[in-house]
Scaffold this active site. Sequence first.
Site, PDB file in Angstrom:
ATOM      1  N   LEU A  46       3.425   9.866   0.638  1.00  0.00           N
ATOM      2  CA  LEU A  46       2.960   9.412   2.828  1.00  0.00           C
ATOM      3  C   LEU A  46       3.126   8.559   2.659  1.00  0.00           C
ATOM      4  O   LEU A  46       2.135   7.362   1.495  1.00  0.00           O
ATOM      5  CB  LEU A  46       1.763  10.388   3.018  1.00  0.00           C
ATOM      6  CG  LEU A  46       1.958  12.088   2.570  1.00  0.00           C
ATOM      7  CD1 LEU A  46       0.565  12.731   3.250  1.00  0.00           C
ATOM      8  CD2 LEU A  46       3.179  12.970   3.713  1.00  0.00           C
ATOM      9  N   ASP A  47       3.024   7.751   2.929  1.00  0.00           N
ATOM     10  CA  ASP A  47       2.909   6.222   4.120  1.00  0.00           C
ATOM     11  C   ASP A  47       1.394   6.153   3.800  1.00  0.00           C
ATOM     12  O   ASP A  47       1.225   6.814   4.493  1.00  0.00           O
ATOM     13  CB  ASP A  47       3.129   6.390   5.631  1.00  0.00           C
ATOM     14  CG  ASP A  47       4.706   5.736   5.930  1.00  0.00           C
ATOM     15  OD1 ASP A  47       5.204   5.939   4.311  1.00  0.00           O
ATOM     16  OD2 ASP A  47       5.567   5.522   6.594  1.00  0.00           O
ATOM     17  N   ALA A  48       1.081   5.405   4.107  1.00  0.00           N
ATOM     18  CA  ALA A  48      -0.949   4.976   3.812  1.00  0.00           C
ATOM     19  C   ALA A  48      -1.294   5.721   5.700  1.00  0.00           C
ATOM     20  O   ALA A  48      -1.844   6.269   5.043  1.00  0.00           O
ATOM     21  CB  ALA A  48      -0.961   3.579   3.751  1.00  0.00           C
TER      22      ALA A  48
END
Length: 222
Positions: A32-34
Amino acid sequence: PSLMALLHAGITAAKPWALERRLDYLNAAHRLDAEAGGVLLLAKTKPAFMALADIFSAGKTRQTYLALARGEPLETQFDVDAKLSPHPVKPGLVRVDHAGGKQAVTHFKVLENFPRAGYVLLECEPAPGRTHQIRVHASHVGLKLAGDELYGGKPLWLSRLKQDYRLKPGREERPLLSRAALHAQTLVLPHPVTGETLTITAEWPKDLKVALKYLRQFSLAG
């Protein structure tokens, strides 16, 4: 902090949650994106991890995200087909690169519109799901995710929605959303052993629920 580093440290330290599950291996099958939240799939054995890697690389998964963005889409459903590549001078960022980028398509669907506030709630399906794909594709068509300062989005403030907003003396207003408003809601994929279709869902996070509550309260009436 890195989630996987924390989990691996817990396994090494024989934390109760690791002992209860008899875990000696744990690896993320996708990323996932941070700043995003939601469904994150972890493999508990190396064979399962390898099988899941094959499933993801073969495009046999379907991922659905929610995004709250500022801007006005031209249609209630639309696709953004734009190749992506790492930004050449801004490390960690991604850009649209029609000439040298990798293929990426995102389907967007408007779930709710808040025209008075200028925000829209979107359902997003990326294929194949590259780093920052939804954020970059949304920005490419003029939709900036709330709280996504990397790509031009701004925090969402209650004071911008509520006309008679008053802050108590000595208090400092905190934004309703200060991170990228992106939530991995659903992941559908075949089970790596049985082949049975798995549908995994994640409840909406509290900050997104609160933001939508106030948008509905102050941006729909009148």
